[in-house]
Design a protein around this motif. Structure first.
Motif: not given
Length: 190
Positions: A23-28
């Motif tokens: 959830q902390m990773l910016p995964l578009p």
């Protein structure tokens, strides 16, 4: 033919930590498929598509594996795919018991007549599948910085007490897994 793999199901404590990390990773959404919690695992051997009788032979071999349980620790975040990453994963702290178990599983698979890919075992837990080409340069930069910034991630130890044989159903939104059989590991060595 059944598409299958042998893996370690992750204990709930590790799943919770991995989901927080994810959830902390910016995964578009347009270029990344985060791993759902029910699919989190550590693959020991990808078997490809096999006939049912071959998997039955492997099942019997895995029943008699006789490997001990052990503690698993996760550490760091990285990606596979070089300049065009195809996935993001949590790393695994080197562990002799895990390496030993993976060798025994590979030996059992070969004994059942399964030809395994010849690649070095790099234990990891996949966080997301990527389509790097669909990321904009700023999205690539943000994701790269987030991966580097989470190099300190750690989770565990968590006791691994079983491995499982899974069936994989590839789909448009990613693969779905069905546990076919679970094999308890023995007590840890004294």
């Amino acid at each position: 033919m059944i598409r299958a793999f042998v893996a370690l199901p992750l204990p709930e404590t590790l799943c919770q930590r991995v989901m927080l990390l994810e959830q902390m990773l910016p995964l578009p959404r347009h270029a990344a498929r985060p791993a759902p919690p029910e699919t989190l695992h550590l693959t020991l051997a990808f078997l490809g598509s096999q006939p049912a009788p071959v998997l039955e032979d492997l099942h019997h071999a895995l029943e008699g594996l006789g490997a001990p349980s052990f503690d698993l620790r996760l550490r760091g975040v990285d990606r596979f795919g070089g300049d065009t990453p195809r996935s993001v994963h949590a790393g695994v702290v080197p562990c002799g018991a895990l390496a030993h178990l993976q060798r025994k599983v590979a030996q059992a698979a070969r004994g059942a007549g399964i030809t395994l890919e010849r690649r070095r075992f790099v234990p990891h837990v996949t966080l997301a599948r990527l389509d790097w080409r669909r990321l904009s340069p700023p999205e690539r930069e943000r994701l790269s910085l987030a991966i580097a910034g989470n190099g300190h991630f750690s989770a565990g130890p968590a006791r691994i007490t079983a491995l499982a044989l899974y069936r994989s159903y590839p789909g448009k939104g990613g693969s779905h897994h069905e546990e076919l059989a679970r094999y308890d590991l023995g007590p840890p060595p004294p």
